[in-house]
Write an enzyme that holds these catalytic residues in place. Structure first.
Site, short mmCIF file in Angstrom:
data_model
loop_
_atom_site.label_atom_id
_atom_site.label_comp_id
_atom_site.label_asym_id
_atom_site.label_seq_id
_atom_site.Cartn_x
_atom_site.Cartn_y
_atom_site.Cartn_z
N LYS A 195 5.82 -4.27 -3.88
CA LYS A 195 7.25 -4.09 -3.69
C LYS A 195 7.66 -4.25 -2.24
CE LYS A 195 11.38 -2.91 -4.97
NZ LYS A 195 12.14 -4.01 -5.58
N LYS B 241 13.00 -15.13 -9.93
CA LYS B 241 12.73 -14.07 -10.92
C LYS B 241 11.72 -14.57 -11.95
CE LYS B 241 13.86 -11.14 -9.31
NZ LYS B 241 14.60 -11.01 -8.09
N GLU C 165 8.09 -14.98 -10.42
CA GLU C 165 7.34 -13.76 -10.12
C GLU C 165 7.06 -12.92 -11.37
OE1 GLU C 165 9.06 -10.87 -7.39
OE2 GLU C 165 11.06 -11.28 -8.11
N CYS D 253 0.83 -1.19 0.00
CA CYS D 253 0.00 0.00 0.00
C CYS D 253 0.88 1.26 0.00
CB CYS D 253 -0.96 0.11 1.18
SG CYS D 253 -2.15 -1.23 1.27
N TRP E 47 -2.69 -2.78 -1.75
CA TRP E 47 -2.44 -4.21 -1.89
C TRP E 47 -3.40 -4.86 -0.91
CZ3 TRP E 47 -0.83 -8.40 1.09
CH2 TRP E 47 -0.44 -9.53 0.37
N GLU F 272 17.67 -17.70 -7.04
CA GLU F 272 17.27 -16.34 -7.44
C GLU F 272 16.76 -16.34 -8.89
OE1 GLU F 272 16.51 -13.64 -6.24
OE2 GLU F 272 16.94 -12.04 -7.65
N ARG G 274 4.00 -0.14 -4.77
CA ARG G 274 3.75 -0.69 -3.44
C ARG G 274 2.45 -1.48 -3.37
NH1 ARG G 274 7.13 2.07 0.35
NH2 ARG G 274 5.92 1.10 1.99
N ASN H 105 -2.30 1.76 5.75
CA ASN H 105 -1.39 0.71 5.31
C ASN H 105 -1.13 -0.18 6.52
OD1 ASN H 105 0.62 -0.87 4.16
ND2 ASN H 105 2.21 0.65 4.50
N GLY H 106 -1.21 -1.50 6.33
CA GLY H 106 -0.95 -2.41 7.44
C GLY H 106 -2.17 -3.25 7.75
N HIS I 157 19.58 -36.99 -6.09
CA HIS I 157 18.80 -37.43 -4.92
C HIS I 157 17.31 -37.25 -5.15
CE1 HIS I 157 22.51 -38.03 -2.69
NE2 HIS I 157 22.89 -36.83 -3.12
#
Ligand code: M6R
Length: 619
Positions: free
Chosen positions: A614, A492, A495, A2, A78, A488, A30, A105-106, A511
């Protein structure tokens, strides 16, 4: 998670709307489930809000224009409580007269009990959000106090959880009030105007003078000034600082996407992070930490806490720090750390890594570590953010603002900063690697130019990505420092391209995971330098042969001149030679570029992938 923006100026014209919409555009990274704006106008508060991206809100305002105003608030969401609908979009009105509007936000953890209480008192809700509860509580408190700041103070003590709240009231066209707990809020200091934002990007187009707020503080801005108080009503002062980057740094600079720009920013990110951390003799100097050498020499264990890409940077750093210092290093996912009864005491250094400095999981891990008596240092990219504030010391990365949701330049800057810290510890502790610190720093100094060279060679990777838009799964293999790079690379791709991707330690293949290999399966292999110790290079070359024999399509990232890999590779992507421990700063680049262009080939939104935000400011 947010984005929040607030503005008060002297003139009642279109400025408030323009500032808030520009702030929202810069904060959209965000969260982009919905966006909304509220402006004080005459006796009313006017609200426009719309689900979906900011462009939807723009269209809404075009068809139903907002009036001129002196003060307002804006939000990009968000979703947590309640789906991404128009009704759940912020701002929310409070009170029967609807003269108050609030954004948040939160997460308000006790919202259910508060909602029940308000419902019993006759309040009707128009959304499913926890935010609307705060709006109604604030409106009721305003009725009692007749003052928005005092009302905010009365409300925040009733809220549990994490929040940034901003509110306006039609009775006060010259005021925005904000409050924060465990959630970001910074103040922008202008001339005849003041600003509030989740981060400085919200107002960077107008001022670089900022004020950092501490936990549990309430801030009131008018066009003339800024007042900060603690929740108990006592006066407080924010910490003033100047933002070191300007609006251009938060723009695409001619690239199609922020991610492309940020990938290309990586030489600067590493170079700037190295800057000013050595003396004329090349010895590391970290006075900025303001921690005595004695505190460091007592350290007998390091725990790195971080999430996502930052945790992979920590995994890379573990290999190097252990090698240089002989101090055991553990990497814990921050959201698991608190719950695994961690072995942490006064001799433990807990090193948090966070681009945003606001990741709630990481913040909570840092607080827990402090409670257990650990020395806490944060590696962070964002000045004025919460995690550095809550840590004993901070080592800033200087990557500049990272806007794309997918982390790229922050990753290489984080590895660089962790290496600086590791070498500093080695220098303090003496021993064989103390003498090597200077030569490693020299090698690190050559990395930016090598990344530049590598970036100039990415056409083939872009081409390969373009052919692979229909690919259903991609595997990534690496060993030693190449292992976190495999993880990583997979992250990438997940997402950005929504493709199933897995990273494995190459030795683990036999294995189990080798059963996934079928003819045509694309597999990226990160090959260590032929100069690596313990015959690692040969072992990875054998791994390539094993998967190739079973039909895998091998995309091999290897040091230039490594001729051993060519016979078993469908594609060789060459990276400049460097010391084995520094190789991750280079080998990650083709994987970032691959994810960027595969996402583009699929027609997806590179900078704002679905379901993500983000800065993850909820647990
Ligand atoms: O701001 P932080 O570095 O604390 O963020 C941690 C993760 O959320 C972040 O790295 C995330 O995994 C990225 N989207 C990955 O590209």
């Amino acid at each position: 998670m947010c984005g929040i923006v607030g503005y008060v100026g002297r003139n009642s014209d279109g400025t408030a709307q323009a500032v808030i919409m520009e702030g929202l555009a810069r904060l959209e990274y965000r969260g982009y489930d919905s966006a909304g704006v509220a402006l004080v106008s005459g006796e009313h508060v006017e609200i426009r809000k719309k689900s979906g991206k900011l462009s939807n809100l723009r269209s809404e305002i075009e068809s139903d224009p907002l009036p001129p105003s002196t003060a307002g608030i804006g939000h990009t969401r968000w979703a947590t409580h309640g789906g991404p609908t128009d009704a759940n979009a912020h701002p929310h009105r409070g009170g029967a007269d609807g003269k108050l509007a609030l954004i948040h936000n939160g997460i308000i953890e006790n919202f259910h009990a508060l909602r029940t209480e308000l419902g019993a008192g006759g309040v009707t809700f128009t959304s499913e959000t926890d935010t609307e509860v705060a709006a109604h509580l604030l409106a009721a408190a305003y009725e009692d106090h007749g003052d928005l700041t005092e009302a905010m103070r009365a409300v925040v003590v009733r809220l549990e959880g994490a929040y940034t709240l901003l509110a306006i009231h039609a009775d006060h066209p010259d005021v925005v009030v904000g409050a924060r707990r465990n959630s970001p809020l910074v103040v922008g200091l202008g001339e005849e105007a003041n600003y509030l934002g989740s981060d400085v990007a919200a107002f960077i187009g107008y001022t670089r003078q900022a004020l950092e707020l501490a936990q549990d503080q309430i801030v009131t801005i008018t066009a003339e000034g800024v007042t900060v108080i603690n929740v108990d009503g006592s006066p407080a002062q924010g910490r003033a600082y100047e933002v070191t980057w300007d609006a251009a740094a938060a723009e695409k600079g001619g690239y199609q996407t922020f991610m492309e720009k940020e990938i290309n920013d990586q030489p600067h990110a590493v170079r700037d992070t190295l800057l000013g951390r050595t003396d004329a003799d090349g010895r590391l100097v970290l006075d900025e930490l303001r921690i005595s050498e004695a505190s460091f020499t007592g350290i007998d264990r390091i725990t790195i806490v971080a999430c996502g890409t930052a945790a992979y940077a920590g995994m890379v750093a573990k290999y190097a720090i252990e090698h240089w210092t002989r101090i055991p290093v553990e990497v814990a996912l921050a959201h698991e750390f608190r719950y695994c009864d961690p072995i942490v005491n006064e001799r433990t250094l807990v090193l948090s890594i966070s681009q945003s400095g606001e990741t709630m999981d990481t913040l909570m891990a840092v607080k827990h570590a402090r409670d257990l008596g650990a020395l806490t240092i944060s590696v962070c990219n964002t000045h004025g953010s919460t995690i550095p504030r809550e840590s004993d010391a901070v080592l800033y990365t200087h990557a500049g603002p990272e806007i794309a949701v997918a982390s790229t330049k922050a990753f290489v800057a984080q590895i660089t900063a962790c290496y600086i810290l590791g070498l500093y510890l080695a220098q303090l502790r003496g021993g064989s690697f103390a003498d090597d610190a200077q030569s490693v720093m020299k090698d690190l100094g050559e990395v930016p130019a090598k990344i530049e060279t590598l970036l100039g060679r990415m056409d083939r990777v872009k081409e390969i990505a373009g052919f692979m838009a229909d690919t259903r799964a991609v595997l990534f293999l690496g060993r030693h420092v190449g292992y976190p790079i495999a993880l990583e690379g997979a992250l990438k791709l997940k997402e950005l391209a929504y493709i199933h991707a897995e990273g494995f330690a190459a030795g683990e293949l036999k294995h189990g995971p080798i059963a996934l290999i079928e003819p045509g399966q694309p597999v990226f292999v990160i090959v260590p330098s032929p100069t690596s110790e313990h015959g690692l290079h040969g072992k990875v070359v054998s791994n390539i042969q094993e998967i190739r024999a079973r039909g895998a399509r091998t995309l091999v990232i290897a040091e230039e001149g490594d001729e051993a890999v060519a016979p078993f590779a469908d594609e060789v992507i060459e990276v400049p030679a460097t010391a084995p421990l520094l190789a991750p700063l280079l080998t990650v680049v083709p994987l970032q570029v691959f994810a960027l262009w595969l996402s583009t080939a699929k027609g997806l939104d590179v900078d704002q992938p679905r379901n993500l935000a983000k800065s993850v400011t909820v647990e």
